[in-house]
Design a protein around this motif. Structure first.
Motif, PDB file in Angstrom:
ATOM      1  N   LEU A  24       0.990  -1.132  -0.042  1.00  0.00           N
ATOM      2  CA  LEU A  24       0.011  -0.039  -0.066  1.00  0.00           C
ATOM      3  C   LEU A  24       0.794   1.362  -0.040  1.00  0.00           C
ATOM      4  CD1 LEU A  24      -2.985  -1.157   2.611  1.00  0.00           C
ATOM      5  CD2 LEU A  24      -3.028  -0.878   0.278  1.00  0.00           C
ATOM      6  N   ARG A  25       1.800   0.917   0.851  1.00  0.00           N
ATOM      7  CA  ARG A  25       2.860   2.317   0.927  1.00  0.00           C
ATOM      8  C   ARG A  25       3.654   2.594  -0.517  1.00  0.00           C
ATOM      9  NH1 ARG A  25       7.171   0.718   4.131  1.00  0.00           N
ATOM     10  NH2 ARG A  25       8.918   1.614   2.696  1.00  0.00           N
ATOM     11  N   MET A  26       3.796   1.335  -0.985  1.00  0.00           N
ATOM     12  CA  MET A  26       4.313   1.434  -2.537  1.00  0.00           C
ATOM     13  C   MET A  26       3.443   2.219  -3.527  1.00  0.00           C
ATOM     14  SD  MET A  26       5.940  -1.862  -4.604  1.00  0.00           S
ATOM     15  CE  MET A  26       6.027  -1.817  -6.212  1.00  0.00           C
ATOM     16  N   ARG A  27       2.174   1.726  -3.563  1.00  0.00           N
ATOM     17  CA  ARG A  27       1.417   2.661  -4.467  1.00  0.00           C
ATOM     18  C   ARG A  27       1.119   4.095  -4.138  1.00  0.00           C
ATOM     19  NH1 ARG A  27      -4.283  -0.239  -4.762  1.00  0.00           N
ATOM     20  NH2 ARG A  27      -4.403   1.738  -6.359  1.00  0.00           N
ATOM     21  N   ALA A  28       1.522   4.489  -3.047  1.00  0.00           N
ATOM     22  CA  ALA A  28       1.166   5.813  -2.650  1.00  0.00           C
ATOM     23  C   ALA A  28       2.435   6.670  -2.581  1.00  0.00           C
ATOM     24  CB  ALA A  28       0.721   6.018  -1.031  1.00  0.00           C
ATOM     25  N   CYS A  29       3.743   6.107  -2.889  1.00  0.00           N
ATOM     26  CA  CYS A  29       4.891   6.675  -3.057  1.00  0.00           C
ATOM     27  C   CYS A  29       5.523   6.724  -4.437  1.00  0.00           C
ATOM     28  CB  CYS A  29       6.122   6.143  -1.962  1.00  0.00           C
ATOM     29  SG  CYS A  29       5.528   6.118  -0.339  1.00  0.00           S
ATOM     30  N   ASP A  30       6.585   7.351  -4.693  1.00  0.00           N
ATOM     31  CA  ASP A  30       7.235   7.183  -5.952  1.00  0.00           C
ATOM     32  C   ASP A  30       8.652   7.465  -5.634  1.00  0.00           C
ATOM     33  OD1 ASP A  30       7.377   9.691  -5.270  1.00  0.00           O
ATOM     34  OD2 ASP A  30       6.712  10.658  -7.297  1.00  0.00           O
ATOM     35  N   GLY A  31       9.530   7.209  -6.761  1.00  0.00           N
ATOM     36  CA  GLY A  31      11.072   7.095  -6.749  1.00  0.00           C
ATOM     37  C   GLY A  31      11.828   6.173  -5.740  1.00  0.00           C
ATOM     38  N   GLU A  33      11.518   5.892  -2.397  1.00  0.00           N
ATOM     39  CA  GLU A  33      10.652   5.523  -1.498  1.00  0.00           C
ATOM     40  C   GLU A  33       9.876   4.393  -1.832  1.00  0.00           C
ATOM     41  OE1 GLU A  33       9.354   4.885   2.426  1.00  0.00           O
ATOM     42  OE2 GLU A  33      10.878   6.312   1.724  1.00  0.00           O
ATOM     43  N   ARG A  34       9.478   4.261  -3.061  1.00  0.00           N
ATOM     44  CA  ARG A  34       8.535   3.202  -3.938  1.00  0.00           C
ATOM     45  C   ARG A  34       9.431   2.128  -3.882  1.00  0.00           C
ATOM     46  NH1 ARG A  34       4.008   3.517  -7.608  1.00  0.00           N
ATOM     47  NH2 ARG A  34       4.332   1.242  -8.774  1.00  0.00           N
ATOM     48  N   ARG A  35      10.746   2.201  -4.335  1.00  0.00           N
ATOM     49  CA  ARG A  35      11.498   0.998  -4.462  1.00  0.00           C
ATOM     50  C   ARG A  35      11.784   0.431  -3.098  1.00  0.00           C
ATOM     51  NH1 ARG A  35      13.413   3.862  -8.818  1.00  0.00           N
ATOM     52  NH2 ARG A  35      14.852   5.309  -7.647  1.00  0.00           N
ATOM     53  N   ALA A  36      12.003   1.241  -2.000  1.00  0.00           N
ATOM     54  CA  ALA A  36      12.215   0.707  -0.741  1.00  0.00           C
ATOM     55  C   ALA A  36      11.042  -0.007  -0.115  1.00  0.00           C
ATOM     56  CB  ALA A  36      12.625   1.780   0.211  1.00  0.00           C
ATOM     57  N   ALA A  37       9.706   0.472  -0.331  1.00  0.00           N
ATOM     58  CA  ALA A  37       8.735   0.052  -0.143  1.00  0.00           C
ATOM     59  C   ALA A  37       8.372  -1.390  -0.727  1.00  0.00           C
ATOM     60  CB  ALA A  37       7.331   0.616  -0.190  1.00  0.00           C
ATOM     61  N   GLY A  38       8.922  -1.518  -2.196  1.00  0.00           N
ATOM     62  CA  GLY A  38       8.764  -2.784  -2.662  1.00  0.00           C
ATOM     63  C   GLY A  38       9.659  -3.846  -2.274  1.00  0.00           C
ATOM     64  N   GLY A  39      10.970  -3.345  -1.776  1.00  0.00           N
ATOM     65  CA  GLY A  39      11.844  -4.289  -1.159  1.00  0.00           C
ATOM     66  C   GLY A  39      11.366  -4.779   0.156  1.00  0.00           C
ATOM     67  N   GLU A  40      10.693  -3.783   0.955  1.00  0.00           N
ATOM     68  CA  GLU A  40      10.159  -4.457   2.247  1.00  0.00           C
ATOM     69  C   GLU A  40       9.127  -5.195   2.049  1.00  0.00           C
ATOM     70  OE1 GLU A  40       9.902  -0.532   3.891  1.00  0.00           O
ATOM     71  OE2 GLU A  40      11.907  -0.143   4.253  1.00  0.00           O
ATOM     72  N   ALA A  41       8.244  -4.912   1.059  1.00  0.00           N
ATOM     73  CA  ALA A  41       6.997  -5.831   0.797  1.00  0.00           C
ATOM     74  C   ALA A  41       7.528  -7.386   0.548  1.00  0.00           C
ATOM     75  CB  ALA A  41       6.192  -5.314  -0.312  1.00  0.00           C
ATOM     76  N   LEU A  42       8.498  -7.338  -0.301  1.00  0.00           N
ATOM     77  CA  LEU A  42       9.092  -8.684  -0.887  1.00  0.00           C
ATOM     78  C   LEU A  42       9.725  -9.319   0.642  1.00  0.00           C
ATOM     79  CD1 LEU A  42      10.057 -10.827  -2.687  1.00  0.00           C
ATOM     80  CD2 LEU A  42      12.029  -9.594  -3.075  1.00  0.00           C
ATOM     81  N   MET A  43      10.236  -8.646   1.412  1.00  0.00           N
ATOM     82  CA  MET A  43      10.983  -9.135   2.432  1.00  0.00           C
ATOM     83  C   MET A  43       9.759  -9.609   3.548  1.00  0.00           C
ATOM     84  SD  MET A  43      14.073  -9.672   4.286  1.00  0.00           S
ATOM     85  CE  MET A  43      14.785  -8.390   3.270  1.00  0.00           C
ATOM     86  N   GLY A  44       8.855  -8.818   3.646  1.00  0.00           N
ATOM     87  CA  GLY A  44       7.649  -9.288   4.588  1.00  0.00           C
ATOM     88  C   GLY A  44       7.109 -10.539   3.762  1.00  0.00           C
ATOM     89  N   ALA A 172      -0.971   5.795   4.583  1.00  0.00           N
ATOM     90  CA  ALA A 172       0.256   4.950   4.289  1.00  0.00           C
ATOM     91  C   ALA A 172       1.614   5.386   4.002  1.00  0.00           C
ATOM     92  CB  ALA A 172      -0.346   4.316   2.774  1.00  0.00           C
ATOM     93  N   THR A 173       1.509   6.625   4.213  1.00  0.00           N
ATOM     94  CA  THR A 173       3.014   7.334   4.021  1.00  0.00           C
ATOM     95  C   THR A 173       3.473   7.973   5.257  1.00  0.00           C
ATOM     96  OG1 THR A 173       2.080   9.297   2.891  1.00  0.00           O
ATOM     97  CG2 THR A 173       2.699   7.479   1.413  1.00  0.00           C
ATOM     98  N   ARG A 174       2.699   7.678   6.587  1.00  0.00           N
ATOM     99  CA  ARG A 174       3.147   8.475   7.717  1.00  0.00           C
ATOM    100  C   ARG A 174       4.366   7.688   8.167  1.00  0.00           C
ATOM    101  NH1 ARG A 174      -0.673  11.505  10.427  1.00  0.00           N
ATOM    102  NH2 ARG A 174       0.575  11.227  12.232  1.00  0.00           N
ATOM    103  N   PRO A 175       5.263   8.522   8.404  1.00  0.00           N
ATOM    104  CA  PRO A 175       6.803   8.328   8.745  1.00  0.00           C
ATOM    105  C   PRO A 175       6.636   7.242   9.893  1.00  0.00           C
ATOM    106  CG  PRO A 175       6.627  10.528   8.962  1.00  0.00           C
ATOM    107  CD  PRO A 175       5.369  10.040   8.402  1.00  0.00           C
TER     108      PRO A 175
END
Length: 196
Positions: A24-31, A33-44, A172-175
Motif C-alpha cells: 500500500l505504501r508502494m502505491r502511495a509513493c514514488d521514486g 521511497e517506492r523502491r524501498a517499499a517494494g523491497g520491504e514488501a518482498l521481505m515481509g 500509508a505514507t506516515r513516517p
C-alpha cells in the motif's frame, strides 16, 4: 507443539500484514521511497512464507533453493543501491543477506530434518554469523523503538498550525507507520534467527 504452531502462525500474520502495508505504501509513493517499499514488501511476504509452521505446512525441499535465489537477487540489487546511495539501502542489503543466509541454512540436510521435526539443539547455520545478525537486528530494534517513543515537547506555533490546518499526509505514507513496519520486520527477523 501448539505453542510452536501458534507462534509460527502469529509470525506469518505479522509478516504478511507488514508486507501488505508495504504494498500500500508502494502505491502511495514514488521514486526511491517506492523502491524501498517494494523491497520491504518482498521481505515481509518472504518472511511470512518462511515462517509457516512445519507441523502444519511442509514446504518442499526445493523451496529453500527458490528463497535463496530470490533473496540472492535482492541482495545483489541491495548491494548496487547501497553502493550508489548508502543509507537505508545498507539495511535492505543486510536484510536480504540475512534471508539468503537463513534459506541456505534451512536447505542443508541437517536443517531439513530438524525443521521438519522441530528437533531442539540442531544448529542450521554458522553460530558466529547468526550471532552477528542477531546483534545487528537487536540494535536496530532498540533504535527504531526509541525513535517511535513519544517525546514530550511543548508544541510550537508552527506545529500547531500545521496540525490544525490542511490535510496531513495519507496514512500509508506516515513516517511513524513506516518505522513501525520496519520495527515489526526486524523483530520477526530476530525471532527467525533465534530459532535457526
Amino acid at each position: 507443539m501448539h505453542g510452536a504452531a501458534l507462534s509460527g502462525w502469529l509470525m506469518v500474520v505479522l509478516c504478511a500484514a507488514t508486507g501488505t502495508y508495504c504494498l500500500l505504501r508502494m502505491r502511495a509513493c514514488d521514486g526511491e521511497e517506492r523502491r524501498a517499499a517494494g523491497g520491504e514488501a518482498l521481505m515481509g511476504f518472504g518472511m511470512a512464507v518462511m515462517a509457516l509452521p512445519a507441523a502444519v505446512v511442509t514446504q518442499p525441499g526445493w523451496s529453500w533453493a527458490v528463497y535463496a535465489a530470490v533473496f540472492g537477487g535482492t541482495a545483489l540489487l541491495g548491494l548496487a543501491g547501497a553502493a550508489r546511495r548508502g543509507g537505508h539501502h545498507l539495511h535492505h542489503l543486510v536484510g536480504s543477506l540475512a534471508m539468503l543466509y537463513m534459506a541456505v541454512a534451512m536447505a542443508s540436510p541437517v536443517a531439513q530434518g530438524a525443521h521438519g521435526g522441530h528437533a531442539a539443539g540442531t544448529a542450521g547455520g554458522i553460530p558466529a554469523l547468526t550471532g552477528g545478525l542477531l546483534l545487528y537486528y537487536t540494535v536496530y530494534v532498540l533504535r527504531a523503538g526509541a525513535r517511535l517513543a513519544p517525546v514530550a515537547t511543548a508544541p510550537t506555533t508552527a506545529t500547531a498550525t500545521a496540525t490544525a490546518g490542511g490535510p496531513g499526509p495519507a496514512w500509508a505514507t506516515r513516517p511513524e507507520l513506516t518505522l513501525a513496519c520496519r520495527l515489526s520486520m526486524a523483530l520477526a527477523m530476530v525471532a527467525m534467527l533465534v530459532t535457526l
